[in-house]
Write an enzyme that holds these catalytic residues in place. Structure first.
Site, PDB file in Angstrom:
ATOM      1  N   LYS A 185      20.436 -13.607 -13.273  1.00  0.00           N
ATOM      2  CA  LYS A 185      20.753 -15.273 -11.596  1.00  0.00           C
ATOM      3  C   LYS A 185      19.790 -16.486 -12.199  1.00  0.00           C
ATOM      4  CE  LYS A 185      20.945 -11.613  -8.318  1.00  0.00           C
ATOM      5  NZ  LYS A 185      21.350 -10.735  -9.093  1.00  0.00           N
TER       6      LYS A 185
ATOM      7  N   SER B 145      18.889  -0.260  -6.038  1.00  0.00           N
ATOM      8  CA  SER B 145      17.389  -0.945  -6.314  1.00  0.00           C
ATOM      9  C   SER B 145      17.462  -1.349  -4.279  1.00  0.00           C
ATOM     10  CB  SER B 145      17.263  -1.996  -7.050  1.00  0.00           C
ATOM     11  OG  SER B 145      18.275  -2.434  -7.111  1.00  0.00           O
TER      12      SER B 145
ATOM     13  N   ASN C 253      22.431  -6.279 -11.792  1.00  0.00           N
ATOM     14  CA  ASN C 253      22.406  -5.805 -11.126  1.00  0.00           C
ATOM     15  C   ASN C 253      22.075  -4.407 -11.291  1.00  0.00           C
ATOM     16  OD1 ASN C 253      22.631  -7.952  -8.179  1.00  0.00           O
ATOM     17  ND2 ASN C 253      24.584  -7.808  -9.679  1.00  0.00           N
TER      18      ASN C 253
ATOM     19  N   LYS D 168      13.277 -17.793 -11.140  1.00  0.00           N
ATOM     20  CA  LYS D 168      12.954 -16.542 -12.589  1.00  0.00           C
ATOM     21  C   LYS D 168      13.442 -17.851 -13.885  1.00  0.00           C
ATOM     22  CE  LYS D 168      12.228 -12.683 -12.307  1.00  0.00           C
ATOM     23  NZ  LYS D 168      10.784 -11.582 -12.672  1.00  0.00           N
TER      24      LYS D 168
ATOM     25  N   GLU E  10       0.815  -1.251  -0.136  1.00  0.00           N
ATOM     26  CA  GLU E  10      -0.301   0.484  -0.077  1.00  0.00           C
ATOM     27  C   GLU E  10       1.596   1.240   0.119  1.00  0.00           C
ATOM     28  OE1 GLU E  10      -3.789   1.753   2.806  1.00  0.00           O
ATOM     29  OE2 GLU E  10      -2.129   0.025   3.625  1.00  0.00           O
TER      30      GLU E  10
END
Length: 610
Positions: free
Chosen positions: A406, A447, A443, A418, A312
């Site tokens: 990855k 982040s 990467n 993934k 939220e």
């Protein structure tokens, strides 16, 4: 001084100069004859006065800021004076059929000297501080003696509350050596930076070469870092010229500047064709990559942008940020939803009918997912399956999965999930009207979960900085760069591709830590670096493609297509069907085997040992 008072002052000053100049000219030529009794001289003076004020009005001689005047303003004065002198000469010819050429020539010169001189005097008053003692101002070495460096020096010298004083330039152009710019000398090349810092007692270095690029910035910064003084970068010259920021808004060198990666150039037309006046859905819109994709997409004026996320607070934050700059033609719609909730996802896509979906929602933290493998499966596999199948069901035109390096030869559950997500998308692409694609990259700096914020926190606490292994390397790019390339790759999708972004050269994590320490104003010995050992599921070196997937040809600068082959749909469906029944240990084992293509035979999937 108010505009009205300023206008009146210049009007009176120029009137006095214009009326007196022609009588002075006449006196210089005829010192024994009174010009005040010469009717033609009096008429010429009146004509000069009227024509000068008309020219001054059109050329704005009374409402310019003369304290920052340049050669262009002096040229404007010359044009206005010439017009008034030509008008007076024309009047003389019409009345007397003759022109006082010598008188008018001297009058023209006196006008230039006196009117131009009055403006130049204001410029001297403005620049007075640059000729006085610099007191306690910080001494600056400017790298780059071009347009940007000149503009910077001028602004530093004329600042209302001066903090810096430029004491020297350096520039690698041999033609600029020993030249003076704003009374500051170009005293060497970039190889002389250390010598000049010591000689001139420099406290700050400012890089003022906007065209330098990151590779150039990195090379220069390495020289600057040896001096131990503060290093800053002048803002982009286009941002200064358009008024977005001030020349004096220097910023510190960032770790992104030292990556050695050049700016991404996009095919704006192709992207606009896909996004302008379309409905765009971004999942994980509150995350690092998802939120930046939203910012980038917004520039292409979609008709509606759907911000979907489970958190939220993060959705509220990105919604509030974008509302401050969204155009009236774009509708922003924040949506709180979990991609694991299949019915909710189908309802959303059915209701809004998006044209493009960027699926960025995922769990990405390797050690955390090693401890919580089923959460990685639920979010990365089942979440992707729900969104992708909803896109297929409701004929969404384009679906882009944000993947990761990855997913290549993964030894961990995060990378394996993934890769399975990529396989889901690839298999759907074989029969769907939706154009599916996945985009892999490494990467991203800054982040959530990135090492950079962690290193900054450790440096702020006084160290040490913890690095897993001195030989560990990773690929890095900035969040905006990654997001731009994700959007660009989406325009290239024809069905089932795994796009791989060119990540440049891999970077040693320990070198990244050392650069951050220097950028923070410390040396490595002050902060210290400790090695903590590789964490569960981590690889020493990351890959973007395995040996079977390598494809050198680029389909767009910095983007190429990997030849990643998925397992068949039947085998994939069987695997996904059995996942909830597997123990954590078996789950990890099977998913990693599938991701590394150690399980490809149909019988193996039929006989999964729960």
């Amino acid at each position: 001084m108010s505009y009205r008072l300023r206008y009146i002052t210049f009007f009176i000053l120029d009137s006095v100069i214009v009326l007196s100049a022609i009588f002075m000219s006449y006196f210089l030529l005829h010192p024994t004859i009174s010009g005040y009794s010469n009717t033609m001289i009096i008429l010429s003076a009146i004509t000069l006065l009227i024509s000068h004020h008309i020219a001054a009005y059109f050329f704005h001689l009374y409402d310019r800021v003369w304290g920052v005047a340049s050669a262009r303003e002096l040229l404007t004065i010359g044009i206005a004076v010439t017009i008034s002198v030509v008008a007076a000469s024309g009047m003389q010819f019409l009345i007397k059929n003759d022109i006082y050429f010598r008188v008018m020539a001297i009058t023209w010169m006196l006008h230039i000297l006196m009117i131009g001189g009055s403006r130049f005097f204001l410029r001297l008053l403005k620049d007075h501080d640059s000729f006085t003692s610099h007191g306690e101002r910080r001494r600056v070495l400017i790298i780059g003696a071009g347009q940007a460096g000149t503009m910077l020096a001028r602004n530093l010298l004329r600042a209302q509350q001066p903090e810096f004083v430029p004491v020297a330039f350096v520039d690698d152009d041999p033609r600029k050596q020993q030249l003076k710019i704003m009374n500051v000398t170009v005293q060497g090349k970039t190889t002389d930076i250390e010598r000049l810092v010591e000689k001139k007692k420099v406290s700050d270095i400012i890089i003022a070469i906007p065209s330098l690029g990151r590779i150039g910035i990195r090379n220069i910064y390495e020289r600057c870092a040896k001096t131990g003084v503060r290093v800053k970068i002048m803002p982009n010259i286009e941002d200064v010229m358009t008024g977005k920021i001030s020349v004096n808004d220097m910023r510190d060198v960032k770790i992104e500047d030292l990556l050695g990666r050049e700016e991404v150039h996009l095919d704006l037309k192709a992207i606009a064709d896909k996004l302008t006046n379309k409905t765009i859905l971004v999942t994980g819109a509150g995350g690092s990559i998802g939120s930046e994709i939203c910012r980038q997409v917004l520039d292409f004026r979609p008709s509606q942008l759907l911000l979907l996320g489970h958190g939220e607070s993060s959705i509220y934050n990105i919604d509030m940020e974008l509302r401050r700059k969204v155009s009236k033609s774009t509708k922003l719609t924040p949506i709180i939803a979990d991609v694991q909730d299949r019915n909710r996802i189908f309802d959303i896509i059915s209701k809004y009918q998006p044209d493009v979906i960027y699926h960025a929602a995922a769990h990405k933290h390797v050690p955390l997912m090693e401890s919580n493998p089923m959460e990685a499966v639920k979010n990365n596999i089942f979440g992707t399956k729900n969104v992708a199948e909803a896109a297929d069901t409701f004929d969404v035109r384009y679906f882009v999965l944000v993947s990761t390096d990855k997913a290549v030869n993964p030894p961990n559950i995060m990378g394996a999930t993934k890769r399975v997500a990529e396989m889901i998308v690839q298999n759907l692409a074989k029969t769907s009207n939706t154009r599916f694609a996945a985009v892999r990259f490494g990467n991203v700096l800054g982040s959530r979960g990135s090492v950079v914020p962690l290193f900054k926190q450790q440096i702020a606490r006084g160290g040490p900085v913890t690095v897993t292994d001195p030989e560990m390397t990773r690929y890095f790019m900035t969040i905006p760069e990654a997001s731009k390339l994700v959007i660009q790759a989406g325009t290239l999708a024809t069905g089932g591709e795994v796009f791989v972004l060119d990540m440049g050269e891999s970077v040693k994590i320990v070198d990244l830590a050392k650069n951050l320490i220097k950028l923070s104003g410390y040396n490595v010995n002050e902060i210290g670096i400790e090695y903590s050992g590789i964490r569960p599921g981590e690889k020493m070196f990351e890959e973007l493609l395995n040996e079977d997937e390598i494809q050198s040809a680029y389909v767009y600068p910095k983007i190429h297509i990997g030849k990643a082959t998925p397992i068949g749909k039947t085998e994939l469906d069987r695997l996904i069907e059995q996942i909830p029944k597997l123990s954590e240990k078996k789950l990890k084992e099977i998913l990693i085997d599938v991701a590394n293509r150690k399980m490809i035979d149909r019988n193996e999937f039929q006989n999964i040992n729960i």
